[in-house]
Design an enzyme around this catalytic site. Structure first.
Site, PDB file in Angstrom:
ATOM      1  N   LYS A  60       0.771  -1.159  -0.034  1.00 11.41           N
ATOM      2  CA  LYS A  60       0.098  -0.059   0.044  1.00 11.41           C
ATOM      3  C   LYS A  60       0.845   1.060   0.068  1.00 11.41           C
ATOM      4  O   LYS A  60       0.715   2.100  -0.667  1.00 11.41           O
ATOM      5  CB  LYS A  60      -0.674   0.019   1.119  1.00 11.41           C
ATOM      6  CG  LYS A  60      -2.069  -0.826   1.053  1.00 11.41           C
ATOM      7  CD  LYS A  60      -2.863  -1.234   2.187  1.00 11.41           C
ATOM      8  CE  LYS A  60      -3.672  -2.285   2.094  1.00 11.41           C
ATOM      9  NZ  LYS A  60      -4.561  -2.759   3.336  1.00 11.41           N
TER      10      LYS A  60
ATOM     11  N   GLN B 103      -5.124  -1.326   9.478  1.00 14.32           N
ATOM     12  CA  GLN B 103      -5.066  -2.763   8.945  1.00 14.32           C
ATOM     13  C   GLN B 103      -5.626  -3.607   9.865  1.00 14.32           C
ATOM     14  O   GLN B 103      -5.199  -3.920  11.210  1.00 14.32           O
ATOM     15  CB  GLN B 103      -3.459  -3.062   8.663  1.00 14.32           C
ATOM     16  CG  GLN B 103      -3.164  -4.435   8.078  1.00 14.32           C
ATOM     17  CD  GLN B 103      -3.832  -4.300   6.620  1.00 14.32           C
ATOM     18  OE1 GLN B 103      -3.408  -3.584   5.862  1.00 14.32           O
ATOM     19  NE2 GLN B 103      -4.423  -5.691   6.219  1.00 14.32           N
TER      20      GLN B 103
ATOM     21  N   ASP C 238     -11.429   2.899   3.759  1.00 18.75           N
ATOM     22  CA  ASP C 238     -11.862   1.420   3.711  1.00 18.75           C
ATOM     23  C   ASP C 238     -13.192   1.270   3.547  1.00 18.75           C
ATOM     24  O   ASP C 238     -13.787   0.151   3.193  1.00 18.75           O
ATOM     25  CB  ASP C 238     -11.196   0.640   4.915  1.00 18.75           C
ATOM     26  CG  ASP C 238     -10.020  -0.175   4.562  1.00 18.75           C
ATOM     27  OD1 ASP C 238      -9.714  -0.379   3.518  1.00 18.75           O
ATOM     28  OD2 ASP C 238      -9.436  -0.499   5.515  1.00 18.75           O
TER      29      ASP C 238
END
Ligand code: NAD
Length: 297
Positions: free
Chosen positions: A54, A98, A121
């Site tokens: 990422k 995460q 997200d």
């Protein structure tokens, strides 16, 4: 029939290219780069790889990457304090924590602490709610990537029968919501579904997000259907000690029946980060009050 391969790797590369171009014009207009903050707690090896990728791809697209690596022993209070700091930081447009988090942390509580307008997200309940009622908001990256691949392949999805296998908050449920928005007739199958092969056989579109290697067989697939395989499963390879990645669909048998299919690897997988970067750029434009041309991404 031999299915056409849906090349997610190439599509993701194209999307990253468009993001990069728009990220450059954003930086010129805003006087700063769009910024993505990624928080990793602990040393989970798969998460470390994701976070590294990422970060690399964020920089390659001309955006700022802020990485925060915390030890597995970090308290939930300290993580929440970091999220608060990132919420208030004007250089940070998107925040990604995460998952999975260590067992002593409440994932829902941490996600709820993220400013919904930085929740790239799309996991915050506000964004899940916006998706459910059809308001603009952030949509989870993997299912949004699947819809992009489907529309690229099929054009309008209106009226098609879609079966989503899996009902997770991250993939299955938002996938079903997106397909409803595209005017599909949607069935969500899961671990308690009766006669899954028969349910799948009705589908023009099959999305498999189960986490069971090669579970969906070719004889379950309606001839000509479009198959999107979200699964990423590491299984032992034929050679000693080696492993390989397979999806939730038995590619060999399904590709003999389907009209089009995503491979694993190289299908849905590369789309997830590309869509994350897209969402971050959308967030940056909103935060800076700069218009992003409709359908630019
Ligand atoms: P999850 O474990 O949260 O959910 C799995 C779902 O599958 C559950 O809803 C369950 O009801 C259903 N299920 C389990 N066994 C079943 C069975 N026998 N028959 C029918 N349904 C069954 O998983 P998830 O987070 O949604 O991920 C699913 C898969 O997608 C995993 O392989 C994961 O690695 C992969 N994934 C890939 C990406 C990507 O970037 N491509 C992103 C997220 C997840």
């Amino acid at each position: 029939m031999t299915a056409q391969i849906i090349d997610g790797k190439a599509f993701a590369e194209g999307l990253r290219g468009r993001v990069g171009t728009l990220a450059a014009s954003f930086a010129a207009a805003a006087g700063r780069k769009a910024g993505l903050a990624v928080v990793l707690v602990g040393e989970d090896p798969a998460s470390q790889v994701y976070v590294r990728n990422k970060g690399k791809q964020t920089l390659a697209c001309g955006m700022e990457s802020f990485e925060h690596r915390l030890s597995a022993e970090t308290s939930e209070a300290d993580l929440l304090a970091l999220v608060d700091t990132l919420n208030a930081d004007p250089a940070v447009d998107g925040i990604l924590v995460q998952l999975p988090l260590p067992a002593h942390m409440d994932e829902q509580k941490v996600i709820a602490a993220i400013d919904p307008d930085k929740d790239v997200d799309g996991f915050h309940v506000i964004n899940a709610g916006r998706l459910a009622v059809g308001l603009p908001g952030f949509v989870p990256c993997t299912p949004l990537g699947c819809v992009m691949l489907l529309k690229d392949r099929l054009g309008s999805l209106a009226g098609l029968d879609a079966v989503v296998i899996g009902r997770s908050n991250i993939v299955g449920k938002p996938m079903a919501q997106l397909l409803i928005q595209e005017s599909c007739t949607v069935t969500v199958a899961h671990s308690r579904t009766k006669d899954l092969p028969e349910v799948v056989r009705r589908a023009d579109i099959v999305v498999a997000a189960v986490g069971r290697p090669e579970m969906v067989k070719g004889e379950w697939i309606k001839p000509g259907a479009t198959v999107i395989d979200v699964g990423i499963n590491r299984v032992p390879a034929a050679e000693d000690g080696k492993t390989r990645l397979v999806g939730d669909v038995d590619f060999a048998s399904a590709s003999a029946v389907a009209g089009a299919i995503t491979p694993v690897p190289g299908g849905v997988g590369p789309m997830t980060i590309a869509v994350l970067l897209r969402n971050t750029l959308v967030a940056a434009h909103r935060n800076a009050g700069i218009d992003l041309p409709q359908d630019a991404l």
